[in-house]
Design a protein around this motif. Structure first.
Motif, mmCIF file in Angstrom:
data_model
loop_
_atom_site.group_PDB
_atom_site.id
_atom_site.type_symbol
_atom_site.label_atom_id
_atom_site.label_comp_id
_atom_site.label_asym_id
_atom_site.label_seq_id
_atom_site.Cartn_x
_atom_site.Cartn_y
_atom_site.Cartn_z
ATOM 1 N N LEU A 202 0.829 -1.198 0.000
ATOM 2 C CA LEU A 202 0.000 0.000 0.000
ATOM 3 C C LEU A 202 0.866 1.252 0.000
ATOM 4 C CD1 LEU A 202 -2.830 1.214 0.085
ATOM 5 C CD2 LEU A 202 -2.720 1.082 2.607
ATOM 6 N N GLU A 203 1.896 1.279 0.834
ATOM 7 C CA GLU A 203 2.781 2.449 0.886
ATOM 8 C C GLU A 203 3.555 2.613 -0.417
ATOM 9 O OE1 GLU A 203 3.995 2.862 5.576
ATOM 10 O OE2 GLU A 203 4.921 1.257 4.410
ATOM 11 N N THR A 315 1.137 -4.113 -11.631
ATOM 12 C CA THR A 315 -0.191 -4.310 -11.036
ATOM 13 C C THR A 315 -0.100 -5.389 -9.957
ATOM 14 O OG1 THR A 315 -1.295 -3.704 -13.096
ATOM 15 C CG2 THR A 315 -2.587 -4.905 -11.463
ATOM 16 N N PHE A 316 -0.294 -4.952 -8.723
ATOM 17 C CA PHE A 316 -0.254 -5.886 -7.604
ATOM 18 C C PHE A 316 -1.605 -6.576 -7.477
ATOM 19 C CE2 PHE A 316 -1.293 -6.608 -3.097
ATOM 20 C CZ PHE A 316 -0.333 -7.562 -2.792
ATOM 21 N N LEU A 334 -3.504 -3.129 -6.678
ATOM 22 C CA LEU A 334 -2.834 -1.838 -6.531
ATOM 23 C C LEU A 334 -1.910 -1.617 -7.730
ATOM 24 C CD1 LEU A 334 -1.737 -2.054 -2.765
ATOM 25 C CD2 LEU A 334 -3.702 -0.774 -3.677
ATOM 26 N N ILE A 335 -1.702 -0.376 -8.097
ATOM 27 C CA ILE A 335 -0.744 -0.032 -9.147
ATOM 28 C C ILE A 335 0.541 0.466 -8.471
ATOM 29 C CG2 ILE A 335 -0.265 1.399 -11.152
ATOM 30 C CD1 ILE A 335 -2.423 -0.712 -11.576
ATOM 31 N N ILE A 336 1.613 -0.272 -8.668
ATOM 32 C CA ILE A 336 2.913 0.081 -8.088
ATOM 33 C C ILE A 336 3.677 0.913 -9.118
ATOM 34 C CG2 ILE A 336 4.988 -0.809 -6.981
ATOM 35 C CD1 ILE A 336 2.349 -1.492 -5.555
ATOM 36 N N ASN A 342 10.876 -1.275 -8.500
ATOM 37 C CA ASN A 342 9.587 -1.848 -8.852
ATOM 38 C C ASN A 342 9.721 -3.371 -8.877
ATOM 39 O OD1 ASN A 342 7.817 -3.011 -11.179
ATOM 40 N ND2 ASN A 342 6.848 -1.051 -10.712
ATOM 41 N N PRO A 343 8.692 -4.137 -8.555
ATOM 42 C CA PRO A 343 8.819 -5.604 -8.524
ATOM 43 C C PRO A 343 9.308 -6.234 -9.831
ATOM 44 C CG PRO A 343 6.811 -4.934 -7.421
ATOM 45 C CD PRO A 343 7.386 -3.701 -8.036
ATOM 46 N N VAL A 344 9.044 -5.581 -10.995
ATOM 47 C CA VAL A 344 9.527 -6.138 -12.268
ATOM 48 C C VAL A 344 10.692 -5.318 -12.816
ATOM 49 C CG1 VAL A 344 7.342 -7.212 -12.843
ATOM 50 C CG2 VAL A 344 7.792 -4.858 -13.581
#
Length: 399
Positions: A202-203, A315-316, A334-336, A342-344
């Motif tokens: 979320l953060e 996109t989480f 959620l949109i990261i 970033n995760p990717v």
């Protein structure tokens, strides 16, 4: 008065020269003793005085304080100049210390020579491999499994025995262009990019960008290197307070220019390696990669590139992270935001199997050592370089 002699003579007082005792009746007198006079008394006094003087001088000599030898002032003595002055003596006394001083050795290392020669160390080996498009993972100067895998790829390419060892034949074939290191000056723009990365999804979704957390991480990504190596190469840098204008030493790395598109990408699930080839089966790139943790989630067979996105957002989806209490508590997507954390990572190469792709990662040191949810993770710099070779519809063979 009566005088009594040994012969008991009577007479006047002159006879008392031979008298032993002279007395008056009722009166006691000390015996008379003749005294030495003149020369004898004076001589005895002088002898006593000399003895006392000598004894006093002896005690003074013993107890008198003496200063250190170094305080004694030498008396200058005029010495005639020698006809053959000793030349070797001043050379021996003056010059040995500068010859063995560490400063001399440091000066011989700078500047680093230019030219091309065979690699000599593991660090040089890793740098030389990267310049050929063969990644040993994050450059760290350690001969680990990913470095051995990269050496095997190079040996196969050069027709050498694929031992994964830096043997004599491999050294002779693997050349490095010097210098191996370069200087980089930290800029104000670099420092402005640094942002703390939150722990919760979320953060993270509430930030404008997921950029680098610290300057060592940023420099490591620029040099395809581990932040630990960057710190080790620059021990005098205060890493908790790096200012704009700080100059640091980093490996000088750059992938070869891209001459054309790749014909095929192969991914080995067993070796955790991704390789790209041209139309004549020549090796273009070799990268370590992470694969799916669960075997049933590992795609196998021939896939194809369906989408390509640079610096993407993410996109989480809570359904992809059933093990995360936070994901289950959120219950929504959620949109990261984009960025190297970033995760990717910095590139997404989507495959024609929904939810699967080849992408970067915020933790390049973990590539090949940890497992994903099914996708194929690369270091950010490797994912960005691979994106230059791929094209929509390109085959990806997973074995």
């Amino acid at each position: 008065m009566r005088c009594e002699s040994s012969r008991r003579l009577r007479g006047n007082r002159q006879d008392c020269g031979k008298v032993k005792h002279c007395y008056s009746p009722g009166v006691y007198l000390k015996p008379y003793k003749a005294q030495k006079t003149g020369f004898f008394r004076t001589f005895k006094t002088v002898i006593y005085a000399l003895l006392c003087l000598a004894l006093a001088g002896f005690f003074v000599w013993i107890w008198w304080p003496r200063g250190p030898v170094s305080q004694l002032v030498p008396v200058p003595v005029a010495i005639a100049p020698p006809t053959n002055p000793p030349v070797a003596v001043p050379l021996v006394v003056v010059h040995p210390a500068p010859v063995i001083a560490p400063v001399v050795r440091i000066q011989t290392r700078a500047p680093e020579p230019s030219g091309t020669r065979p690699v000599q160390t593991i660090l040089e080996t890793q740098i030389a491999l990267v310049r050929l498009g063969i990644s040993p993972g994050s450059i760290d100067g350690v001969a680990g499994s990913q470095t051995r895998s990269a050496l095997m790829a190079f040996q196969k390419k050069e027709g050498l025995t694929p031992s994964g060892l830096l043997d004599a034949d491999t050294k002779a074939a693997l050349l490095i262009s010097l210098p191996a290191m370069t200087e980089y000056t930290v800029t104000a723009e670099d420092l402005a990019r640094l942002l703390p990365v939150p722990k919760t999804w979320l953060e993270k979704s509430q930030l404008p960008r997921l950029d680098f957390e610290n300057i060592a991480e940023l420099l490591g990504e620029k040099a395809f290197s581990s932040p630990h190596l960057i710190r080790a190469l620059n021990p005098n840098v205060n890493w908790s307070n790096v200012l704009a204008g700080t100059t640091v030493t980093i490996p000088q790395v750059e992938y070869p220019p891209v001459a054309g598109r790749a014909a095929l990408v192969k991914i080995s699930l067993q070796e955790c390696v991704l390789e790209a080839f041209d139309g004549e089966s020549n090796l273009l790139v070799h990268f370590p990669c992470s694969i799916g943790r669960l075997a049933e989630k590992r795609p196998a067979g021939e896939l194809h590139v369906a989408v390509l996105a640079l610096d993407p957002n993410y996109t989480f989806d809570p359904e992809v992270f059933p093990e995360s209490p936070e994901a289950q508590a959120l219950g929504r997507k959620l949109i990261i935001p984009p960025g190297p954390n970033n995760p990717v990572g910095v590139a997404w190469i989507g495959l024609d199997r929904p939810g699967y792709g080849i992408h970067g990662t915020p933790a390049p040191e973990q590539v090949g050592r940890t497992e994903s949810h099914g996708c194929f993770r690369l270091a950010n710099w490797n994912a960005a370089y691979l994106a230059k070779f791929v094209w929509i519809g390109m085959p990806v063979l997973v074995e």
